[in-house]
Scaffold this active site. Structure first.
Site: not given
Length: 717
Positions: A248, A244-246, A213
């Site tokens: 982000a 990606t992270d959720w 993030y």
């Protein structure tokens, strides 16, 4: 290659709209018109293109076990997954084979429940003991972290499903994690924070990497070309795909241009409109129209994704059973937990015999913590709490006191301490009072028991960091009063006191450790918690865990004093101003005494180290020595190899872990010959431009912990 030709054909056949959709996830499953999940409780899915034979693939969380919902509408069947020990406890095993077995078990559950990629392991560093997700990470040391992660990834991927190493990189806190700018030198980044990713990628070839993030030196990691292209792809030759992270980052087109292949979960504006007000696909369309983003870049991203997805069960049309071998996996969870228990203190109290009468104190005996919250949460078929575990094993626990605890907990939970649910449906459990037993009751309990066992619990999780306050890093007043009262009264009657720490990361122990005779660190041990504790208490299991993280004497001794950043009340920037001096590197170099050092862990037996030999063979060093069990119980030992490098031009820590090896179970008197191989490159430091091995004398230090060095050999380079 056939696959590459096939991928090129698919890409040529895709419309531009299909391409844009394919590099973005389908959105949070089941909300606002998004697809219903293929597997309920999974974290996300990739887009399907049926006309081209591209199915949806499923991604699910799971550092301590596959996280999917156990219940489904109009379905009596329960989809439980095994709860394994948390990563910090797995790292405490220092045992690659155990990590591989846990990975294999988890991988089978992933495959048989219809999931394609497991979003684990998490391999960030224990920079600060207050990191809210430290339980999800292995260690303060990059070598131990990388080695544990590599073995776990190998295990998962042996089952035909993918692992995703995360969070890439410098994501060591939860406070403002989605926007915080991490300022860190390239040397510290490469030697400490990137190193575990490098080890895991080169040794185990994970299918995917998740960018984090946070920003890194001004740029979101998911929008950082240097990180994702130069380091990850060019230097390390990573050939999987990056997601990606959720939710982000702040611009999908920049993410694609910087080397992020898949944007997850898609449609972030539905959940975090304050961070991502626009659909990611609109970002991409606009950038294409302006000529900032080319179709060739999107094609390359699709190629990276498809190369991996071709290997998934979904692409292969695998008919999953929904019936993994949970019974077998429970045994793996138990074995891993047993090996991760760390014996911190033992003044002639442990092990106890099965008929030793003992009293169990602390509400954690019933409300035992199996793991943390957030994406590290699990939904197992059962959790054996500490009380039920010692009862099941037939130990002589004080039943009258146990009954009192059960009744009081029920009373508390139906009164002022009701369990509620958070915004993600997670349980919120107010901490229960601990010091509710009268002195007169304690007197009676002490008279009829030989030993007191006091349970201290802690839980933390995703989205928030811990605090250097009573009730968190420090004991609460009622916990301290309970321990003090139990200690005074039991010791008055010449009885012993054991403390059991059921925690995810360090707490302060220095102020109270003299109130007890033994300390067992059982971390958060998963669903088999009670059985693990019972068997270690009685010596059926000889603890062989070693600390993967330092227990400081006080929070003020911690080097990362900048945590969680500036301004304090709402930080926007965090400066890693301790540089490479993280964990034991700091305590050893600057002579700060910890309560329990990195690598520390006692046993019910003793070990002797001897016959050190160090030879140079080409670019390799071969280190050999013997370990002998000199006690009267069988046990395992973790031999740790630290190297003290000469300081020529580059400043260096006092010593650094470079390798380790765990023995097999050694019988009394048995000797095992240990051989460890190191490459000269393993001794390199980063000088700001490149890795260099400085000339001079290197000290090879072999020991049972970072401060219990048993053998020293020197070699000139």
């Amino acid at each position: 290659m056939f696959e590459d030709t096939k991928i090129d054909e698919i890409i040529k056949s895709m419309t531009m709209e299909e391409k844009i959709n394919f590099v973005v996830g389908v959105g949070v499953l089941g909300i606002e018109g998004n697809p219903k999940p293929k597997v309920k409780g999974a974290a996300g899915e990739t887009s399907e293109i049926p006309r081209l034979g591209i199915p949806r693939t499923v991604l699910a969380d799971g550092p301590a076990g596959l996280r999917i919902d156990p219940e489904r509408e109009n379905d009596e069947y329960k989809y439980h997954a095994t709860a394994f020990p948390v990563e910090t406890m797995l790292a405490s095993t220092w045992n690659r084979e155990i990590l591989k077995k846990v990975g294999e078990a988890m991988g089978e559950e992933v495959r048989e429940y219809g999931v394609d990629i497991l979003l684990a392991p998490a391999i960030n560093i224990h920079r600060n003991p207050l990191g809210g997700r430290n339980f999800e990470y292995y260690s303060e040391d990059p070598v131990l972290t990388g080695e544990m992660a590599a073995s776990f990834v190998e295990g998962v991927q042996s089952q035909g499903v993918g692992a995703c190493i995360k969070h890439f990189v410098a994501n060591e806190q939860e406070t403002n994690r989605m926007t915080i700018d991490t300022i860190v030198s390239e040397r510290a980044l490469r030697e400490i924070y990137l190193k575990p990713f490098e080890i895991a990628i080169k040794k185990a070839k994970p299918w995917t990497v998740m960018s984090s993030y946070n920003k890194l030196n001004g740029y979101y990691t998911s929008q950082n070309k240097w990180l994702l292209m130069k380091v990850l792809r060019d230097e390390w030759q990573f050939d999987g795909f990056v997601m990606t992270d959720w939710f982000a980052g702040d611009n999908a087109a920049k993410q694609l241009m910087s080397g992020n292949d898949l944007i997850m979960p898609g449609k972030s504006f539905q959940v975090v409109p304050h961070l991502r007000p626009k659909d990611e696909r609109d970002d991409i369309r606009e950038a294409l129209e302006k000529g900032e983003l080319t179709e060739e870049v999107i094609d390359e991203r699709i190629r990276n994704i498809l190369r991996i997805l071709f290997k998934t069960p979904a692409f292969k049309g695998y008919k999953y059973s929904n019936k993994p071998n949970l019974e077998k996996h429970a045994k793996v969870s138990y074995e891993a937990g047993c090996e991760g228990v760390v014996l911190l203190k033992n003044d002639d109290v442990l092990p106890i015999s099965k008929d030793t009468k003992f009293a169990l104190f602390g509400t954690g005996q019933v409300e035992t913590i199996r793991g943390g919250t957030g994406s590290g949460e699990t939904h197992p078929m059962y959790t054996v709490n500490f009380l039920d575990g010692v009862l099941e094993r037939g130990l002589s626990v004080d039943q009258e006191l146990a009954k009192l605890y059960r009744e009081k907990i029920e009373e508390f939970r139906s009164g002022d301490y009701k369990v509620t649910r958070g915004s993600w449906g997670e349980e919120i459990k107010p901490k229960l009072p601990e010091n509710f037993i009268q002195e007169s009751q304690l007197e009676e309990i002490a008279k009829r028991n030989e030993v007191a066992v006091v349970i201290i619990t802690r839980i933390s999780g995703e989205g928030y960091d811990r605090k250097a306050e009573k009730g968190d890093y420090y004991l609460s007043d009622d916990e301290f009063e309970l321990l003090k009262s139990v200690s005074e009264i039991f010791r008055k009657h010449n009885k012993k006191v054991i403390v059991v720490l059921n925690i995810g990361s360090p707490i302060e122990v220095e102020s109270w450790k003299n109130l007890c005779d033994g300390i067992l660190l059982v971390w958060q041990p998963g669903q088999e918690a009670g059985r693990i504790l019972a068997d270690v208490l009685t010596g059926d299991v000889n603890p062989s865990g070693k600390l993967p993280t330092t227990f400081p004497k006080d929070y003020n001794d911690v080097p990362s004093r900048s945590f969680p950043g500036e301004p304090r009340d709402n930080p926007t920037v965090i400066v890693y101003d301790e540089g490479i001096y993280v964990g034991y590197r700091y305590y050893d170099t600057f002579r700060v005494e910890p309560s329990y050092e990195f690598g520390f862990g006692l046993s019910y037996t003793t070990f002797e180290y001897s016959n050190l030999s160090i030879k140079r063979v080409g670019s390799k060093f071969v280190v050999e020595f013997d370990i002998k069990n000199t006690g009267n119980r069988s046990g395992k030992e973790v031999a740790q190899l630290y190297v003290r490098a000469p300081i020529v031009k580059i400043d260096k820590p006092y010593q650094e872990l470079k390798a380790f090896e765990k023995t097999k179970l050694l019988e009394p008197g048995e000797v095992q010959h240990i051989i460890i191989e190191l490459f000269a490159s393993d001794l390199a430091s980063f000088d700001g431009n490149s890795w260099i091995v400085e000339e001079g004398e290197y000290e090879f230090r072999i020991g049972a912990s970072s401060r219990d060095i048993r053998l020293i050999g020197k070699i000139k380079i």
